[in-house]
Scaffold this active site. Structure first.
Site, PDB file in Angstrom:
ATOM      1  N   LYS A 292     -10.767 104.375 -19.701  1.00  0.00           N
ATOM      2  CA  LYS A 292     -10.676 103.281 -20.672  1.00  0.00           C
ATOM      3  C   LYS A 292     -11.205 103.742 -22.028  1.00  0.00           C
ATOM      4  O   LYS A 292     -11.946 104.737 -22.099  1.00  0.00           O
ATOM      5  CB  LYS A 292     -11.481 102.085 -20.162  1.00  0.00           C
ATOM      6  CG  LYS A 292     -12.945 102.387 -19.918  1.00  0.00           C
ATOM      7  CD  LYS A 292     -13.602 101.322 -19.058  1.00  0.00           C
ATOM      8  CE  LYS A 292     -15.091 101.578 -18.922  1.00  0.00           C
ATOM      9  NZ  LYS A 292     -15.720 100.685 -17.936  1.00  0.00           N
TER      10      LYS A 292
ATOM     11  N   ARG B 206     -20.005  89.097 -14.629  1.00  0.00           N
ATOM     12  CA  ARG B 206     -18.942  89.364 -15.594  1.00  0.00           C
ATOM     13  C   ARG B 206     -17.626  88.789 -15.051  1.00  0.00           C
ATOM     14  O   ARG B 206     -17.219  87.725 -15.483  1.00  0.00           O
ATOM     15  CB  ARG B 206     -18.864  90.876 -15.846  1.00  0.00           C
ATOM     16  CG  ARG B 206     -18.150  91.261 -17.108  1.00  0.00           C
ATOM     17  CD  ARG B 206     -18.431  92.679 -17.543  1.00  0.00           C
ATOM     18  NE  ARG B 206     -17.970  93.699 -16.608  1.00  0.00           N
ATOM     19  CZ  ARG B 206     -18.055  95.021 -16.848  1.00  0.00           C
ATOM     20  NH1 ARG B 206     -18.589  95.462 -17.964  1.00  0.00           N
ATOM     21  NH2 ARG B 206     -17.622  95.900 -15.964  1.00  0.00           N
TER      22      ARG B 206
ATOM     23  N   HIS C  69     -19.288  95.635  -9.058  1.00  0.00           N
ATOM     24  CA  HIS C  69     -19.838  96.450 -10.141  1.00  0.00           C
ATOM     25  C   HIS C  69     -21.342  96.211 -10.226  1.00  0.00           C
ATOM     26  O   HIS C  69     -21.802  95.083 -10.074  1.00  0.00           O
ATOM     27  CB  HIS C  69     -19.154  96.067 -11.457  1.00  0.00           C
ATOM     28  CG  HIS C  69     -19.381  97.050 -12.570  1.00  0.00           C
ATOM     29  ND1 HIS C  69     -19.209  98.410 -12.427  1.00  0.00           N
ATOM     30  CD2 HIS C  69     -19.766  96.868 -13.858  1.00  0.00           C
ATOM     31  CE1 HIS C  69     -19.478  99.022 -13.580  1.00  0.00           C
ATOM     32  NE2 HIS C  69     -19.819  98.099 -14.462  1.00  0.00           N
TER      33      HIS C  69
ATOM     34  N   ARG D 101     -16.549 105.412  -8.955  1.00  0.00           N
ATOM     35  CA  ARG D 101     -15.895 105.248 -10.261  1.00  0.00           C
ATOM     36  C   ARG D 101     -16.837 105.640 -11.405  1.00  0.00           C
ATOM     37  O   ARG D 101     -17.093 104.838 -12.306  1.00  0.00           O
ATOM     38  CB  ARG D 101     -15.499 103.777 -10.512  1.00  0.00           C
ATOM     39  CG  ARG D 101     -14.821 103.004  -9.432  1.00  0.00           C
ATOM     40  CD  ARG D 101     -14.441 101.600  -9.947  1.00  0.00           C
ATOM     41  NE  ARG D 101     -15.570 100.800 -10.388  1.00  0.00           N
ATOM     42  CZ  ARG D 101     -16.209  99.891  -9.640  1.00  0.00           C
ATOM     43  NH1 ARG D 101     -15.826  99.651  -8.413  1.00  0.00           N
ATOM     44  NH2 ARG D 101     -17.225  99.221 -10.150  1.00  0.00           N
TER      45      ARG D 101
ATOM     46  N   TYR E 142     -26.043 107.091 -51.813  1.00  0.00           N
ATOM     47  CA  TYR E 142     -26.223 105.651 -52.059  1.00  0.00           C
ATOM     48  C   TYR E 142     -27.656 105.199 -51.783  1.00  0.00           C
ATOM     49  O   TYR E 142     -28.287 105.648 -50.830  1.00  0.00           O
ATOM     50  CB  TYR E 142     -25.319 104.841 -51.132  1.00  0.00           C
ATOM     51  CG  TYR E 142     -23.844 104.954 -51.399  1.00  0.00           C
ATOM     52  CD1 TYR E 142     -23.305 104.591 -52.635  1.00  0.00           C
ATOM     53  CD2 TYR E 142     -22.986 105.392 -50.398  1.00  0.00           C
ATOM     54  CE1 TYR E 142     -21.936 104.675 -52.854  1.00  0.00           C
ATOM     55  CE2 TYR E 142     -21.618 105.477 -50.612  1.00  0.00           C
ATOM     56  CZ  TYR E 142     -21.096 105.121 -51.852  1.00  0.00           C
ATOM     57  OH  TYR E 142     -19.746 105.203 -52.057  1.00  0.00           O
TER      58      TYR E 142
ATOM     59  N   CYS F  41     -22.395 108.361 -45.775  1.00  0.00           N
ATOM     60  CA  CYS F  41     -21.325 107.602 -46.424  1.00  0.00           C
ATOM     61  C   CYS F  41     -20.145 107.448 -45.454  1.00  0.00           C
ATOM     62  O   CYS F  41     -20.184 107.950 -44.338  1.00  0.00           O
ATOM     63  CB  CYS F  41     -20.866 108.322 -47.690  1.00  0.00           C
ATOM     64  SG  CYS F  41     -22.217 108.789 -48.802  1.00  0.00           S
TER      65      CYS F  41
ATOM     66  N   ASP G 263     -17.118 108.749 -45.529  1.00  0.00           N
ATOM     67  CA  ASP G 263     -16.331 109.952 -45.232  1.00  0.00           C
ATOM     68  C   ASP G 263     -17.112 111.249 -45.393  1.00  0.00           C
ATOM     69  O   ASP G 263     -16.577 112.321 -45.141  1.00  0.00           O
ATOM     70  CB  ASP G 263     -15.124 110.002 -46.176  1.00  0.00           C
ATOM     71  CG  ASP G 263     -14.451 108.661 -46.296  1.00  0.00           C
ATOM     72  OD1 ASP G 263     -13.997 108.158 -45.252  1.00  0.00           O
ATOM     73  OD2 ASP G 263     -14.424 108.091 -47.406  1.00  0.00           O
TER      74      ASP G 263
HETATM   75  C1  LIG Z   1     -16.606 101.269 -17.183  1.00  0.00           C
HETATM   76  C2  LIG Z   1     -16.673 100.960 -15.742  1.00  0.00           C
HETATM   77  C3  LIG Z   1     -17.095 101.928 -14.818  1.00  0.00           C
HETATM   78  C4  LIG Z   1     -17.699 103.249 -15.250  1.00  0.00           C
HETATM   79  O1  LIG Z   1     -19.006 103.016 -15.722  1.00  0.00           O
HETATM   80  P1  LIG Z   1     -19.996 104.210 -16.105  1.00  0.00           P
HETATM   81  O2  LIG Z   1     -21.264 103.541 -16.426  1.00  0.00           O
HETATM   82  O3  LIG Z   1     -19.391 104.899 -17.282  1.00  0.00           O
HETATM   83  O4  LIG Z   1     -20.079 105.099 -14.924  1.00  0.00           O
HETATM   84  C5  LIG Z   1     -16.990 101.630 -13.477  1.00  0.00           C
HETATM   85  N1  LIG Z   1     -16.523 100.431 -13.068  1.00  0.00           N
HETATM   86  C6  LIG Z   1     -16.151  99.464 -13.927  1.00  0.00           C
HETATM   87  C7  LIG Z   1     -15.674  98.164 -13.401  1.00  0.00           C
HETATM   88  C8  LIG Z   1     -16.225  99.691 -15.291  1.00  0.00           C
HETATM   89  O5  LIG Z   1     -15.875  98.721 -16.139  1.00  0.00           O
END
Ligand SMILES: *Cc1c(COP(=O)(O)O)cnc(C)c1O
Length: 372
Positions: free
Chosen positions: A33, A131, A159, A218, A263, A314, A316
């Site tokens: 992602k 969530r 999660h 994951r 700046y 800045c 750039d």
């Molecule tokens: C982004 C995400 C992950 C990975 O999380 P990390 O902290 O980068 O390991 C795993 N599962 C879900 C549902 C996520 O949104």
């Protein structure tokens, strides 16, 4: 190509994947992602699949479509809830959706029916992240609903909120989340159903919680090279950061004692010195809050050294104090983070954020160059 670029070490990705696969011994889903946390989704996806990953995960339908258009045929999990108008495209692209409520499941089913296509779902259980997802006690009924619609329950997932912390109250909360997840799995099995691939572990859980590995893990940030700290504050796994943000010194000038730079005039030279201008700024992903708080690595051949950023960063450009008798010369390479400079984890810590945000914020206008 621009002087400013992000060098992405794909060989380190292979090493990090090997480390995670060796440690866990289960299937691997690679979250790509946000353009693979800024590393480039397609190249990361291809490398990860070659290195043995089972599937990929994205946050938006467009991210999934981009991978399909790039020739990826492996399973792609859509982690976030899509808007109703995007749902036909989930089916079109053959993404596997995470769903955790009856209404969304029904909407997905209707769209699949209309397209006369099958659809694989992963039931998302909210065990304490707060969530998306169903309560653990609803899992059985929702799994049955998925089956009743003629959809395929490919997996069941949750999660974890604090899996990257070794503090006692956090490890206890992770244990509680895993208990609730088991309740959900029991509820599905009690109906004679197969929960499919069971998965829960993000990077923190891969690192610290064997009980969360189930059939598939994951981890995202871990594969990009940043491990959570162990009890002593050191990275708990020997992964290597993939990203190196580099630019060039494009201008050098002498600055007299008492003269200011950039700046807001927040920096004035304490003595006569030479200041170099670097062709990258906050629009490239160098956080403005880092002004006056970071050493870049000026890679002068034979005289490479860390040197302090001075004055406001800045949009750039930003400036580096090269000292009163610099070895550096115009066009020298400068590494902002990664490689010979401190990594994005250290940079993030310096300004109170996380390496995820630093890598994601490296702008699209910064070309990605792949090494290894
Ligand atoms: C982004 C995400 C992950 C990975 O999380 P990390 O902290 O980068 O390991 C795993 N599962 C879900 C549902 C996520 O949104």
């Amino acid at each position: 190509m621009r002087a400013t670029r992000a060098v992405i070490h794909l060989d380190y990705l292979r090493d990090n994947i090997a480390l995670v696969r060796e440690k866990t011994g289960v299937s691997l889903c690679v979250p790509v992602k946000a353009d693979a946390y800024g590393h480039g989704a397609l190249r990361v996806a291809k490398t990860a699949l070659e290195a043995g990953a089972r599937c990929l995960a994205v946050a938006t339908v467009a991210e999934g479509q981009e991978l399909r258009e790039g020739g990826i045929s492996a399973p792609i999990l859509l982690l976030s809830v899509a808007a109703p108008e995007e749902i036909p495209r989930i089916i079109d692209a053959g993404l596997e959706a995470l769903a955790g409520d009856a209404e969304y499941i029904d909407t997905l089913a209707k769209a699949a029916q209309k397209a006369r296509r099958g659809l694989a779902l992963h039931l998302k259980v909210d065990t304490g992240m707060g969530r998306i997802g169903c309560g653990p006690e609803e899992a059985g009924a929702l799994a049955a609903r998925i089956a009743d619609h003629g959809l395929f329950l490919a997996g069941t997932a949750t999660h974890l909120a604090v899996s990257d912390s070794t503090a006692k109250r956090d490890t206890a909360f992770t244990a509680l989340q895993l208990e609730r997840f088991k309740t959900a799995l029991d509820g599905i099995r009690a109906r004679g159903m197969d929960p499919g691939i069971v998965h829960a572990a993000n990077s923190g859980a891969v690192t610290f919680h064997k009980g969360a590995w189930f059939d598939m893990v994951r981890p995202g940030i871990l594969l990009y090279g940043y491990a959570p700290p162990d009890g002593e504050g050191k990275p708990a796994m020997p992964v290597k950061p993939l990203m190196e943000l580099e630019s060039r010194v494009v201008f050098i000038k002498k600055v007299k004692k008492g003269e200011s730079v950039s700046y807001g005039r927040i920096w004035t030279a304490p003595e006569d010195t030479f200041v170099g201008t670097i062709a990258a700024g906050y629009a490239d992903g160098i956080p403005r809050q880092l002004s006056g708080k970071w050493n870049v690595y000026v890679d002068t051949p034979g005289h490479g050294a860390p040197r302090p950023l001075v004055g406001r960063i800045c949009m750039d450009q930003c400036m580096v104090d090269l000292g009163p008798a610099p070895a550096a010369s115009r066009w020298d390479r400068v590494v902002v983070f990664g490689g010979p400079a401190a990594d994005a984890g250290a940079l993030a810590a310096r300004i109170g954020t996380i390496p995820y945000e630093i890598c994601c914020n490296v702008n699209k206008r910064v070309p990605r160059v792949y090494a290894g």
